[in-house]
Design an enzyme around this catalytic site. Structure first.
Site, short mmCIF file in Angstrom:
data_model
loop_
_atom_site.label_atom_id
_atom_site.label_comp_id
_atom_site.label_asym_id
_atom_site.label_seq_id
_atom_site.Cartn_x
_atom_site.Cartn_y
_atom_site.Cartn_z
N LYS A 10 -17.99 3.52 -46.92
CA LYS A 10 -18.57 4.50 -46.01
C LYS A 10 -18.32 4.06 -44.58
CE LYS A 10 -21.11 8.32 -46.62
NZ LYS A 10 -20.75 9.37 -47.59
N THR A 58 -20.08 6.28 -52.32
CA THR A 58 -20.14 5.98 -50.89
C THR A 58 -21.50 6.36 -50.29
OG1 THR A 58 -19.20 8.11 -50.20
CG2 THR A 58 -17.66 6.33 -50.69
N ARG A 178 -1.62 -6.31 -5.00
CA ARG A 178 -1.73 -5.03 -5.69
C ARG A 178 -3.12 -4.90 -6.31
NH1 ARG A 178 1.34 -5.45 -11.63
NH2 ARG A 178 0.28 -7.36 -12.30
N GLN A 233 -0.01 -11.27 -18.07
CA GLN A 233 0.29 -12.23 -19.12
C GLN A 233 -0.32 -13.60 -18.83
OE1 GLN A 233 2.37 -9.99 -17.87
NE2 GLN A 233 3.89 -9.30 -19.36
N HIS A 261 -2.53 1.69 -13.78
CA HIS A 261 -1.84 1.66 -12.50
C HIS A 261 -2.53 2.53 -11.44
CE1 HIS A 261 1.38 -0.48 -14.45
NE2 HIS A 261 1.56 0.51 -15.32
#
Length: 300
Positions: A10, A58, A178, A233, A261
């Site tokens: 479920k 279920t 940025r 990264q 962005h």
């Protein structure tokens, strides 16, 4: 042909539970959760021979989640997941494995007159706390992957991106300043330090899972803010190292970070040198993923 793999159960079983302080029932905590429980075991004939005799309906799975949520502790969600796994594999002999997924909404108390109100909360928006537990009864193996999803963060400076590979298809300009924004999807895996479902319950009582969650969330937010990021990264790798250092019970840390962005409007056509007005670009977006684990000693 043969049945290769199967599981059933479920999904989207939702509840909110209120915990009242024993000494002052007006002091309360809440936990809102969305649960999914999938069963594995001796169910092949229900697929291959249309024999439903082994199936735990279920609807029964749903009722079990709600009754057990009422009758046992649900804080933290890792403990409740282990409790459900033990219930299903103990009550039904032919159930040999369970997968439990719990997604917890973030409700936090807010200040009124200089202190946290006893029973009023604000919702954390899309951010959720999550856990995914798998248990195999024959091997007594339990694995838990817990984490945070949809924690949206932004910083308006303190992020760079330059020195990348360039070719004749490259249009991106290098920058030392940025906006950096992402929806954090972070998870950490417990496996080698978990010996049984009862061990999970005990470690939950001792605060392991709450402590790791709080530590991982704080490390993620602190590192995001403080580091002059050379790339998504590099920053996600440093976050992972910090979490592994702070939480010895964690085997691996994974991040999935979309790069949301914000792009400067080009207003040169109006004779304006623009350096502070951006437009949000929802797609396409960068997507960076990593998993960092502990070094395994080499075998000589």
């Amino acid at each position: 042909m043969s049945l290769i793999d199967s599981s059933y159960g479920k999904a989207n079983v939702k509840f909110l539970k209120v915990k009242r302080d024993r000494h002052n029932p007006k002091v309360q905590e809440v936990l809102q959760a969305n649960c999914q429980v999938l069963l594995r075991g001796d169910f092949d004939v229900s697929y291959t021979e249309a024999d439903n005799s082994p199936i735990v309906p279920t609807d029964t799975v749903k009722n079990t989640i709600l009754i057990e949520a009422k009758n046992t502790e649900v804080w933290p969600i890792e403990r409740f997941a282990a409790h459900l796994a033990k219930h299903f594999t103990t009550k039904y002999n032919h159930v040999s494995g369970v997968e439990v997924t719990i997604v917890q909404d973030v409700w936090t108390k807010y200040e009124v007159n200089g202190k946290l109100h006893d029973h009023s909360f604000t919702h954390g928006g899309p951010e959720t706390r999550r856990t995914f537990l798998t248990y195999n009864k024959p091997s007594n193996k339990v694995t838990i992957v817990s984490g945070i999803k949809d924690l949206k963060v932004m910083k308006s400076t303190g992020s760079m991106f330059y020195g990348y590979n360039e070719c004749d298809y490259t249009t991106l300009k290098p920058t030392t300043d940025r906006i950096l924004s992402t929806n954090v999807d972070a998870s950490w895996k417990f496996e080698s330090h978990l010996s049984s479902l009862d061990d999970v319950v005990q470690k939950a009582k001792n605060g392991l899972f709450d402590n790791v969650y709080e530590s991982a969330r704080k490390i993620t937010l602190d590192r995001f803010a403080i580091e002059n990021s050379p790339s998504v990264q590099a920053t996600m790798y440093n976050m992972s190292l910090e979490i592994l250092d702070a939480a010895p019970a964690v085997d691996t840390v994974s991040y999935e970070l979309p790069n949301i962005h914000f792009i400067l409007y080009n207003l040169e056509w109006k004779g304006i040198n623009n350096d502070d007005l951006y437009y949000p670009s929802s797609d396409p977006n960068g997507l960076i993923k990593s998993t960092v684990g502990r070094k395994v000693p080499s075998k000589l």
